[in-house]
Design an enzyme around this catalytic site. Structure first.
Site, PDB file in Angstrom:
ATOM      1  N   LYS A  13       0.823  -1.226   0.000  1.00 14.08           N
ATOM      2  CA  LYS A  13       0.000   0.000   0.000  1.00 14.08           C
ATOM      3  C   LYS A  13       0.850   1.267   0.000  1.00 14.08           C
ATOM      4  O   LYS A  13       0.591   2.198  -0.757  1.00 14.08           O
ATOM      5  CB  LYS A  13      -0.925   0.045   1.236  1.00 14.08           C
ATOM      6  CG  LYS A  13      -1.937  -1.081   1.312  1.00 14.08           C
ATOM      7  CD  LYS A  13      -2.932  -0.851   2.452  1.00 14.08           C
ATOM      8  CE  LYS A  13      -2.308  -0.839   3.837  1.00 14.08           C
ATOM      9  NZ  LYS A  13      -1.811  -2.146   4.296  1.00 14.08           N
ATOM     10  N   ARG A  86      -9.675   0.733   8.679  1.00 12.27           N
ATOM     11  CA  ARG A  86      -9.300  -0.643   8.975  1.00 12.27           C
ATOM     12  C   ARG A  86     -10.427  -1.393   9.673  1.00 12.27           C
ATOM     13  O   ARG A  86     -10.279  -2.592   9.956  1.00 12.27           O
ATOM     14  CB  ARG A  86      -8.064  -0.666   9.875  1.00 12.27           C
ATOM     15  CG  ARG A  86      -6.744  -0.912   9.119  1.00 12.27           C
ATOM     16  CD  ARG A  86      -5.625  -0.838  10.138  1.00 12.27           C
ATOM     17  NE  ARG A  86      -4.408  -1.522   9.786  1.00 12.27           N
ATOM     18  CZ  ARG A  86      -3.351  -0.915   9.231  1.00 12.27           C
ATOM     19  NH1 ARG A  86      -3.402   0.343   8.877  1.00 12.27           N
ATOM     20  NH2 ARG A  86      -2.247  -1.593   9.024  1.00 12.27           N
ATOM     21  N   ARG A 125      11.450  -6.046   5.016  1.00 13.30           N
ATOM     22  CA  ARG A 125      11.303  -4.625   5.284  1.00 13.30           C
ATOM     23  C   ARG A 125      11.944  -4.233   6.623  1.00 13.30           C
ATOM     24  O   ARG A 125      12.498  -3.160   6.772  1.00 13.30           O
ATOM     25  CB  ARG A 125       9.791  -4.345   5.304  1.00 13.30           C
ATOM     26  CG  ARG A 125       9.360  -2.936   5.401  1.00 13.30           C
ATOM     27  CD  ARG A 125       7.883  -2.843   5.052  1.00 13.30           C
ATOM     28  NE  ARG A 125       7.029  -3.305   6.134  1.00 13.30           N
ATOM     29  CZ  ARG A 125       5.702  -3.133   6.147  1.00 13.30           C
ATOM     30  NH1 ARG A 125       5.102  -2.549   5.144  1.00 13.30           N
ATOM     31  NH2 ARG A 125       4.984  -3.570   7.149  1.00 13.30           N
ATOM     32  N   ARG A 127      10.813  -3.403   9.682  1.00 19.39           N
ATOM     33  CA  ARG A 127      10.323  -2.316  10.525  1.00 19.39           C
ATOM     34  C   ARG A 127      10.190  -2.811  11.964  1.00 19.39           C
ATOM     35  O   ARG A 127      10.149  -4.023  12.194  1.00 19.39           O
ATOM     36  CB  ARG A 127       8.949  -1.894   9.976  1.00 19.39           C
ATOM     37  CG  ARG A 127       8.652  -0.434  10.084  1.00 19.39           C
ATOM     38  CD  ARG A 127       7.436  -0.083   9.255  1.00 19.39           C
ATOM     39  NE  ARG A 127       6.212  -0.670   9.795  1.00 19.39           N
ATOM     40  CZ  ARG A 127       5.034  -0.590   9.184  1.00 19.39           C
ATOM     41  NH1 ARG A 127       4.937   0.016   8.014  1.00 19.39           N
ATOM     42  NH2 ARG A 127       3.963  -1.125   9.731  1.00 19.39           N
ATOM     43  N   ARG A 138      -0.838  -9.435  12.898  1.00 24.67           N
ATOM     44  CA  ARG A 138      -1.415  -8.385  12.057  1.00 24.67           C
ATOM     45  C   ARG A 138      -2.216  -8.977  10.904  1.00 24.67           C
ATOM     46  O   ARG A 138      -3.231  -8.407  10.495  1.00 24.67           O
ATOM     47  CB  ARG A 138      -0.313  -7.467  11.540  1.00 24.67           C
ATOM     48  CG  ARG A 138       0.110  -6.482  12.623  1.00 24.67           C
ATOM     49  CD  ARG A 138       1.502  -5.971  12.435  1.00 24.67           C
ATOM     50  NE  ARG A 138       1.614  -5.079  11.315  1.00 24.67           N
ATOM     51  CZ  ARG A 138       2.773  -4.783  10.737  1.00 24.67           C
ATOM     52  NH1 ARG A 138       3.885  -5.322  11.163  1.00 24.67           N
ATOM     53  NH2 ARG A 138       2.796  -3.938   9.742  1.00 24.67           N
TER      54      ARG A 138
END
Ligand code: AMP
Length: 181
Positions: A13, A86, A125, A127, A138
């Site tokens: 996204k 969300r 990634r 993070r 998640r």
């Protein structure tokens, strides 16, 4: 034009949002970025949100709608909502905020990527909230709380599903086709 980019965490996204706002001159509203800025600035909101984010849970609808609403003030630009809504409650809240501006969502782009590719991408990634346990949580939070939005927007004839795997340019071309129509 007001666009929502909808997809599981790690579906791309943020990457696609950067391309979309350039091409279509939209204001980028990423609730994840807003929350990370609050954490970095060590605000009260940021401190309260940090443990929720680190656990891979969702920050409360009231906090999120308050943040988004203040960013929507004083702008007549088209908006790109990234990572928001969300939950159904957030989607309904957003509908009201836009209705107050005599406006509405025009397009919802659902980025469709399979779960294996998502876990790979998120681990790459690196993070702070991207460890394997949080990622798994998640994804299940997405299935339980965010996936119902797919039907919500399909029922309003606003949903376009775009294949979110492959290279960035090809995915963007698919999105462009939807937004140009
Ligand atoms: P993101 O950058 O969109 O992946 O968001 C990172 C984290 O911030 C999420 O895992 C949630 O904990 C929190 N978050 C971001 N946007 C929202 C939202 N719209 N509602 C609730 N929590 C959110």
């Amino acid at each position: 034009m007001h666009v929502i980019i909808l997809g599981a965490p790690g579906s791309g996204k943020g990457t696609q949002s950067a391309e979309i706002i350039k091409e279509f001159a939209l204001k980028h509203l990423s609730t994840g970025d807003m929350l990370r800025a609050e954490i970095a600035a060590e605000t009260e909101l940021g401190l309260a949100a940090k443990s929720v984010i680190d656990a891979g849970e969702l920050v409360s609808d009231d906090i999120i709608l308050g943040m988004v609403s203040s960013k929507m003030e004083n702008t007549d630009k088209g908006m790109l909502f990234d990572g928001f809504p969300r939950t159904i409650a957030q989607a309904e809240g957003l509908d009201k905020l836009l209705a107050a501006k005599n406006s509405e969502i025009t397009h919802v782009i659902q980025l469709d990527v399979n779960n294996e590719e998502i876990v790979e991408r998120m681990l790459a990634r690196g993070r702070a909230d991207d460890n394997e346990e949080t990622i798994r949580n998640r994804l299940s939070v997405f299935e339980a709380q965010t996936a119902p939005l797919i039907d919500y927007y399909r029922a309003q004839n606003k949903l376009s599903t775009v294949l979110g795997s492959g290279n960035i340019e090809d995915i963007f071309k698919r999105i462009q086709t939807v937004l140009a129509s």
